[in-house]
Design a protein around this motif. Structure first.
Motif, PDB file in Angstrom:
ATOM      1  N   TRP A   1      -1.811   7.045  -7.488  1.00 21.16           N
ATOM      2  CA  TRP A   1      -3.069   7.597  -7.962  1.00 21.16           C
ATOM      3  C   TRP A   1      -2.825   8.876  -8.758  1.00 21.16           C
ATOM      4  O   TRP A   1      -3.559   9.181  -9.708  1.00 21.16           O
ATOM      5  CB  TRP A   1      -3.999   7.925  -6.781  1.00 21.16           C
ATOM      6  CG  TRP A   1      -3.464   9.010  -5.888  1.00 21.16           C
ATOM      7  CD1 TRP A   1      -2.736   8.851  -4.756  1.00 21.16           C
ATOM      8  CD2 TRP A   1      -3.577  10.429  -6.082  1.00 21.16           C
ATOM      9  NE1 TRP A   1      -2.393  10.077  -4.221  1.00 21.16           N
ATOM     10  CE2 TRP A   1      -2.893  11.061  -5.023  1.00 21.16           C
ATOM     11  CE3 TRP A   1      -4.188  11.218  -7.050  1.00 21.16           C
ATOM     12  CZ2 TRP A   1      -2.803  12.440  -4.916  1.00 21.16           C
ATOM     13  CZ3 TRP A   1      -4.101  12.602  -6.938  1.00 21.16           C
ATOM     14  CH2 TRP A   1      -3.418  13.198  -5.875  1.00 21.16           C
TER      15      TRP A   1
ATOM     16  N   VAL B   1      -2.415   8.313 -12.448  1.00 23.32           N
ATOM     17  CA  VAL B   1      -3.669   8.020 -13.135  1.00 23.32           C
ATOM     18  C   VAL B   1      -4.392   9.317 -13.479  1.00 23.32           C
ATOM     19  O   VAL B   1      -4.865   9.508 -14.609  1.00 23.32           O
ATOM     20  CB  VAL B   1      -4.552   7.114 -12.266  1.00 23.32           C
ATOM     21  CG1 VAL B   1      -5.903   6.869 -12.936  1.00 23.32           C
ATOM     22  CG2 VAL B   1      -3.851   5.787 -11.990  1.00 23.32           C
ATOM     23  N   VAL B   2      -4.472  10.225 -12.507  1.00 23.06           N
ATOM     24  CA  VAL B   2      -5.135  11.508 -12.744  1.00 23.06           C
ATOM     25  C   VAL B   2      -4.373  12.314 -13.783  1.00 23.06           C
ATOM     26  O   VAL B   2      -4.965  12.903 -14.707  1.00 23.06           O
ATOM     27  CB  VAL B   2      -5.251  12.301 -11.428  1.00 23.06           C
ATOM     28  CG1 VAL B   2      -5.888  13.662 -11.681  1.00 23.06           C
ATOM     29  CG2 VAL B   2      -6.066  11.523 -10.411  1.00 23.06           C
TER      30      VAL B   2
ATOM     31  N   ASP C   1      -8.090  13.272  -0.109  1.00 26.82           N
ATOM     32  CA  ASP C   1      -8.803  12.062  -0.499  1.00 26.82           C
ATOM     33  C   ASP C   1     -10.296  12.197  -0.240  1.00 26.82           C
ATOM     34  O   ASP C   1     -10.814  11.696   0.764  1.00 26.82           O
ATOM     35  CB  ASP C   1      -8.239  10.865   0.275  1.00 26.82           C
ATOM     36  CG  ASP C   1      -8.833   9.547  -0.190  1.00 26.82           C
ATOM     37  OD1 ASP C   1      -9.320   9.499  -1.333  1.00 26.82           O
ATOM     38  OD2 ASP C   1      -8.818   8.574   0.586  1.00 26.82           O
ATOM     39  N   PRO C   2     -11.052  12.825  -1.172  1.00 23.96           N
ATOM     40  CA  PRO C   2     -10.597  13.482  -2.398  1.00 23.96           C
ATOM     41  C   PRO C   2     -10.168  14.916  -2.117  1.00 23.96           C
ATOM     42  O   PRO C   2     -10.340  15.407  -0.993  1.00 23.96           O
ATOM     43  CB  PRO C   2     -11.847  13.438  -3.274  1.00 23.96           C
ATOM     44  CG  PRO C   2     -12.969  13.571  -2.282  1.00 23.96           C
ATOM     45  CD  PRO C   2     -12.527  12.815  -1.056  1.00 23.96           C
TER      46      PRO C   2
ATOM     47  N   ALA D   1     -15.956  11.889  -5.272  1.00 25.21           N
ATOM     48  CA  ALA D   1     -14.830  11.483  -6.104  1.00 25.21           C
ATOM     49  C   ALA D   1     -14.679  12.371  -7.334  1.00 25.21           C
ATOM     50  O   ALA D   1     -13.602  12.383  -7.958  1.00 25.21           O
ATOM     51  CB  ALA D   1     -14.990  10.027  -6.525  1.00 25.21           C
TER      52      ALA D   1
ATOM     53  N   LYS E   1       0.827  -1.204   0.000  1.00 33.36           N
ATOM     54  CA  LYS E   1       0.000   0.000   0.000  1.00 33.36           C
ATOM     55  C   LYS E   1       0.861   1.253   0.000  1.00 33.36           C
ATOM     56  O   LYS E   1       0.539   2.243  -0.664  1.00 33.36           O
ATOM     57  CB  LYS E   1      -0.923   0.003   1.223  1.00 33.36           C
ATOM     58  CG  LYS E   1      -1.845   1.200   1.286  1.00 33.36           C
ATOM     59  CD  LYS E   1      -2.741   1.147   2.513  1.00 33.36           C
ATOM     60  CE  LYS E   1      -3.651   2.376   2.570  1.00 33.36           C
ATOM     61  NZ  LYS E   1      -4.520   2.357   3.771  1.00 33.36           N
TER      62      LYS E   1
ATOM     63  N   VAL F   1     -11.610  14.529  -7.472  1.00 30.38           N
ATOM     64  CA  VAL F   1     -10.291  14.010  -7.834  1.00 30.38           C
ATOM     65  C   VAL F   1      -9.865  14.581  -9.185  1.00 30.38           C
ATOM     66  O   VAL F   1      -8.706  14.970  -9.382  1.00 30.38           O
ATOM     67  CB  VAL F   1     -10.287  12.476  -7.863  1.00 30.38           C
ATOM     68  CG1 VAL F   1      -8.949  11.946  -8.362  1.00 30.38           C
ATOM     69  CG2 VAL F   1     -10.594  11.916  -6.477  1.00 30.38           C
TER      70      VAL F   1
ATOM     71  N   TRP G   1       2.002   1.685  -3.627  1.00 29.01           N
ATOM     72  CA  TRP G   1       0.969   1.944  -4.616  1.00 29.01           C
ATOM     73  C   TRP G   1       0.151   3.197  -4.347  1.00 29.01           C
ATOM     74  O   TRP G   1      -0.362   3.817  -5.290  1.00 29.01           O
ATOM     75  CB  TRP G   1       0.017   0.742  -4.708  1.00 29.01           C
ATOM     76  CG  TRP G   1       0.616  -0.411  -5.439  1.00 29.01           C
ATOM     77  CD1 TRP G   1       1.049  -1.587  -4.908  1.00 29.01           C
ATOM     78  CD2 TRP G   1       0.887  -0.489  -6.840  1.00 29.01           C
ATOM     79  NE1 TRP G   1       1.567  -2.392  -5.882  1.00 29.01           N
ATOM     80  CE2 TRP G   1       1.477  -1.752  -7.083  1.00 29.01           C
ATOM     81  CE3 TRP G   1       0.688   0.386  -7.907  1.00 29.01           C
ATOM     82  CZ2 TRP G   1       1.865  -2.156  -8.359  1.00 29.01           C
ATOM     83  CZ3 TRP G   1       1.075  -0.029  -9.175  1.00 29.01           C
ATOM     84  CH2 TRP G   1       1.654  -1.273  -9.398  1.00 29.01           C
ATOM     85  N   SER G   2       0.005   3.595  -3.091  1.00 30.56           N
ATOM     86  CA  SER G   2      -0.887   4.714  -2.783  1.00 30.56           C
ATOM     87  C   SER G   2      -0.502   6.027  -3.474  1.00 30.56           C
ATOM     88  O   SER G   2      -1.394   6.771  -3.894  1.00 30.56           O
ATOM     89  CB  SER G   2      -0.990   4.914  -1.267  1.00 30.56           C
ATOM     90  OG  SER G   2       0.273   5.130  -0.682  1.00 30.56           O
TER      91      SER G   2
END
Length: 409
Positions: A146, A149-150, A255-256, A191, A139, A194, A142-143
């Motif tokens: 994000w 991705v955005v 978040d978010p 969300a 975690k 985001v 990977w956290s």
């Protein structure tokens, strides 16, 4: 080192805007140092779990203001993405070809991360490491991803959002927060922020590419207005003062993304615009420019592997010396902060090893076009390089060219 700096200087196009590269480097370093300082791996009864000193030491909150630099990265991304797309259109290049070139710079370095960590997780489980520890470590790696991705989604949408006024996504964030906090509504609708939250600085960057943010008055307006709005939201609207996520806290500004982190990002964008002139003057020095250029060459590698470097040092310390202060202990006292600062050189050394191991995934594949590139420790020479916007050694999110008719300030 002087020879290396001179080679980079000679290989840099005269019209390259070095200040933009410096802003990107500052944003990357802010994220890395922020994670290293506010993330702890605590050993408790043989199990490793994550913790944050911000939960135990509220006095460290200003550190989140200094090291949460994502808005600057999205600002630069919007600037370079819009310029790159405009240049591709001028050359008659298709959207698909342009997007493939942009995405390859993001996805090629990223592809190796799941491979390495799948092998590492299987090896840990096979050696008897408990599942909670493996889950916490994975975690941690990977956290932060994000963000990519955005960023990839906004990059793909550049033709649609390049001319979008930043007030529109800002209004979306405002409405979502009014509904979420003002009416105490809960749901997945939040969300939306985001995308909308980070679209604000991305659209500012696109506006910058069109020459709309070149006045110092704009920079000061964003800086002072954003800072005042953030202070008001924290003091009177109940938003958290920390600009990063804190485990165990009910509301996170990230978040978010909340309205507070967006207004804080506006202040950061204003500061970045005001720094452009001084950065351009400072980066005329070949030695300083060599540092910035080298970091940009490995920007994705540094971002993708900085948490792995911290984990490697933590695991090595646990294996060699047991529980060590600032590395495995609960971050609940000022002494932990001092000990953690002492560990930063070890984290940097581990990250350097990761860079040496994985930097090849950031290098662009050769094709027919010839250009001059710099190779560390070797003389510059013409080699085959990929046909991309900006110089061949430029990296995420691409090279920005400085308009010679633009005022430095």
């Amino acid at each position: 080192m002087r020879d290396f700096a001179r080679r980079i200087e000679s290989a840099t196009p005269a019209d390259r805007d070095r200040a933009v590269d410096a802003l990107r480097a500052i944003a990357i370093l802010g994220v890395v140092l922020g994670h290293w300082l506010v993330t702890a791996l605590v050993v408790d009864s043989g199990t490793v779990h994550g913790a944050s000193p911000l939960r135990y030491l509220p006095g460290l909150t200003p550190a989140s203001w200094l090291f949460q630099t994502l808005a600057v990265f999205f600002l630069v991304g919007g600037l370079v993405g819009a310029k790159s797309h405009a240049g591709a259109r001028a050359r008659g290049e298709s959207y698909g070809r342009w997007l493939r070139a942009r995405m390859s710079r993001l996805l090629r370095p990223l592809a190796v991360v799941p491979v390495v960590w799948t092998v590492a997780a299987c090896a840990m489980l096979a050696s008897g490491v408990d599942q909670d520890t493996v889950r916490a470590l994975c975690k941690l790696v990977w956290s932060p991803l994000w963000f990519l991705v955005v960023f990839a989604a906004l990059t793909a949408a550049t033709p649609l959002v390049a001319k979008l006024h930043p007030l529109w996504p800002f209004a979306v964030v405002l409405v979502v927060d009014l509904y979420r906090f003002g009416l105490d509504a809960r749901g997945s609708f939040a969300a939306v922020n985001v995308a909308a939250g980070w679209l604000v600085p991305y659209c500012l960057g696109a506006a910058w590419s069109r020459g709309e943010l070149h006045s110092r008055r704009t920079g000061w307006t964003l800086l002072l207005g954003g800072a005042a709005a953030t202070a008001a939201l924290v003091l009177w609207a109940g938003y958290p003062a920390t600009m990063v996520g804190v485990p165990g806290v009910a509301v996170s500004n990230l978040d978010p993304p909340t309205l507070a982190v967006v207004t804080f990002g506006l202040a950061q964008c204003g500061a970045a615009l005001l720094l452009i002139g001084p950065l351009r003057r400072a980066l005329r020095r070949p030695a300083l420019w060599a540092v910035v250029a080298t970091l940009n060459l490995s920007a994705m590698t540094v971002f993708l592997w900085h948490q792995t470097a911290m984990i490697a040092v933590t695991a090595t310390g646990l294996w060699m010396g047991g529980t060590l202060p600032g590395l495995h202990t609960v971050p609940d006292e000022p002494g932990w902060v001092l000990a953690r600062l002492a560990w930063l050189p070890a984290f940097a050394a581990a990250l350097l090893i990761c860079r040496l191991a994985f930097r090849s995934y950031e290098r662009q594949r050769p094709t027919r076009t010839k250009s001059l590139v710099v190779r560390e420790g070797r003389p510059a020479r013409p080699v085959a390089a990929r046909r991309v916007q900006g110089p061949s050694w430029s990296l995420l999110p691409g090279g920005a060219r400085h308009d010679p008719n633009e005022r430095p300030e």
